[in-house]
Scaffold this active site. Structure first.
Site, PDB file in Angstrom:
ATOM      1  N   ARG A  12      50.998  63.248   7.036  1.00  0.00           N
ATOM      2  CA  ARG A  12      51.894  62.740   6.825  1.00  0.00           C
ATOM      3  C   ARG A  12      52.282  61.827   7.677  1.00  0.00           C
ATOM      4  NH1 ARG A  12      56.112  59.038   5.372  1.00  0.00           N
ATOM      5  NH2 ARG A  12      56.910  61.066   5.761  1.00  0.00           N
ATOM      6  N   ASP A  13      53.740  61.782   7.669  1.00  0.00           N
ATOM      7  CA  ASP A  13      53.750  60.190   8.702  1.00  0.00           C
ATOM      8  C   ASP A  13      53.462  60.238  10.318  1.00  0.00           C
ATOM      9  OD1 ASP A  13      55.548  58.549   9.171  1.00  0.00           O
ATOM     10  OD2 ASP A  13      56.902  59.714   9.899  1.00  0.00           O
ATOM     11  N   HIS A 204      64.937  64.287  11.494  1.00  0.00           N
ATOM     12  CA  HIS A 204      64.124  63.831  11.344  1.00  0.00           C
ATOM     13  C   HIS A 204      63.870  61.937  12.441  1.00  0.00           C
ATOM     14  CE1 HIS A 204      60.256  61.801   9.667  1.00  0.00           C
ATOM     15  NE2 HIS A 204      60.353  60.987  10.545  1.00  0.00           N
ATOM     16  N   HIS A 206      62.244  59.962  15.756  1.00  0.00           N
ATOM     17  CA  HIS A 206      61.477  59.157  16.214  1.00  0.00           C
ATOM     18  C   HIS A 206      61.589  58.795  17.818  1.00  0.00           C
ATOM     19  CE1 HIS A 206      58.665  57.302  12.542  1.00  0.00           C
ATOM     20  NE2 HIS A 206      59.915  58.850  12.118  1.00  0.00           N
ATOM     21  N   CYS A 237      56.813  54.653  10.725  1.00  0.00           N
ATOM     22  CA  CYS A 237      56.983  54.348   9.570  1.00  0.00           C
ATOM     23  C   CYS A 237      55.974  52.653   9.382  1.00  0.00           C
ATOM     24  CB  CYS A 237      57.995  53.262   9.046  1.00  0.00           C
ATOM     25  SG  CYS A 237      58.803  53.388   7.535  1.00  0.00           S
ATOM     26  N   ASN A 246      56.558  59.880  16.310  1.00  0.00           N
ATOM     27  CA  ASN A 246      57.523  60.905  15.605  1.00  0.00           C
ATOM     28  C   ASN A 246      58.007  61.300  17.210  1.00  0.00           C
ATOM     29  OD1 ASN A 246      58.030  60.724  12.962  1.00  0.00           O
ATOM     30  ND2 ASN A 246      56.036  61.476  13.142  1.00  0.00           N
TER      31      ASN A 246
END
Length: 302
Positions: A12-13, A204, A206, A237, A246
């Site tokens: 996903r990300d 989460h 980065h 993002c 990430n």
């Protein structure tokens, strides 16, 4: 040393912001490799409007393709109630609902004010509990915003309190633009853990400025046991200008394994998943360990 849970968000990300379309088959193959490595929780896709994030337009097909996988707890990101209505019919262990710690980022990311976002989340929680799906409430730009700059810890804590009162099953704190430093992580995460009580809290991270691992280590020392990372460090993002990828799953796994912290992950299989993730991205992956391991395997010890 306490065991940790690593949630891989690369399908996903990791892929959502890549300009090259990734086929559903390749996304399924990536998830299969992650599960084979021992990662049980995977943020597989998101139910956002296809015009905003075209890469996630195949969410329905993807979840149908992995529904038969054993040992997977699939998670989908949900931006609003419309997204939940699309997601609720699939085999999901959890939905991840995102708000931001600043009004500007929330408007650009989701198209709502924070209060409007929270109202929808309260409605979503009621439906999710009926459907037997857990909810995570994630707070984006918790450590700094590309539009408003510094973010006050009290703002983050207030949002966390509201999410808990609404019935969130998990809280996520995101360093969306990779601006956090270790002492900042320590201070905020200690407050979030105290506020959350028995409710699990994830971070989460980065790796925009190369501090992802340092921040993860500090989060662990502070008491965090759930980490959201991306195989090979791919991603970023689409609504955060300049945001890099990430924190790499394999880098964090290597750190924990060296620390004798149990991850439940087969490292060599994870490296295979990381290599495959890197091949799907048009950006230079941020992960470091897989390159070192390849040199070591060739006999050139590092």
């Amino acid at each position: 040393m306490s065991a940790v849970t690593i949630i891989d968000v690369s399908p996903r990300d990791g892929l959502q912001n890549d300009p090259k379309w990734t086929s559903t088959e390749d996304k399924v193959a990536l998830i299969e490799k992650l599960v084979r490595s021992g990662i049980k929780k995977v943020e597989a896709t998101s139910f956002v409007h296809p015009k905003k994030v075209p890469q996630m337009a195949d969410a329905k097909e993807l979840l149908e393709s992995i529904a038969h996988f054993d040992g997977i707890e699939a998670i989908a990101l949900i931006p609003n109630m419309k997204g939940y209505e699309r997601a609720r019919g699939h085999r999901l262990s959890e939905v991840n609902y995102v708000s931001a710690a600043t009004e500007t980022f929330n408007e650009k990311n989701i198209g709502m004010s924070i209060s409007q976002n929270m109202s929808q989340f309260k409605e979503l929680v009621k439906e999710a509990k009926k459907d037997g799906i857990k909810t995570c409430f994630s707070v984006a730009v918790s450590f700094g915003c590309p539009y408003e700059g510094n973010v006050k810890e009290d703002y983050v804590i207030e949002i966390v309190q509201q999410a808990l009162e609404a019935g969130a099953d998990r809280i996520g704190i995101a360093d969306t633009i990779g601006i956090a430093i270790p002492n900042q992580v320590e201070q905020l995460m200690a407050k979030v853990l105290e506020t959350a009580g028995e409710t699990p809290v994830a971070i989460h991270l980065h790796d925009t400025r190369g501090l992802g691992l340092s921040n993860a280590y500090m989060a662990y020392r502070t008491g965090i046991r759930i980490f959201e990372t991306s195989a090979s460090g791919i991603g970023g993002c689409p609504f955060a200008p300049g945001a890099a990828g990430n924190l790499a799953t394999e880098d964090l796994c290597y750190l924990f394994e060296r620390m004798k912290v149990q991850t439940g992950i087969h490292f060599n299989h994870l490296l295979e998943a990381a290599d495959f993730a890197a091949s799907l991205s048009t950006k230079t992956p941020l992960g470091r360990i897989r390159h070192v391991e390849k040199i070591r395997e060739k006999g050139n010890a590092v």
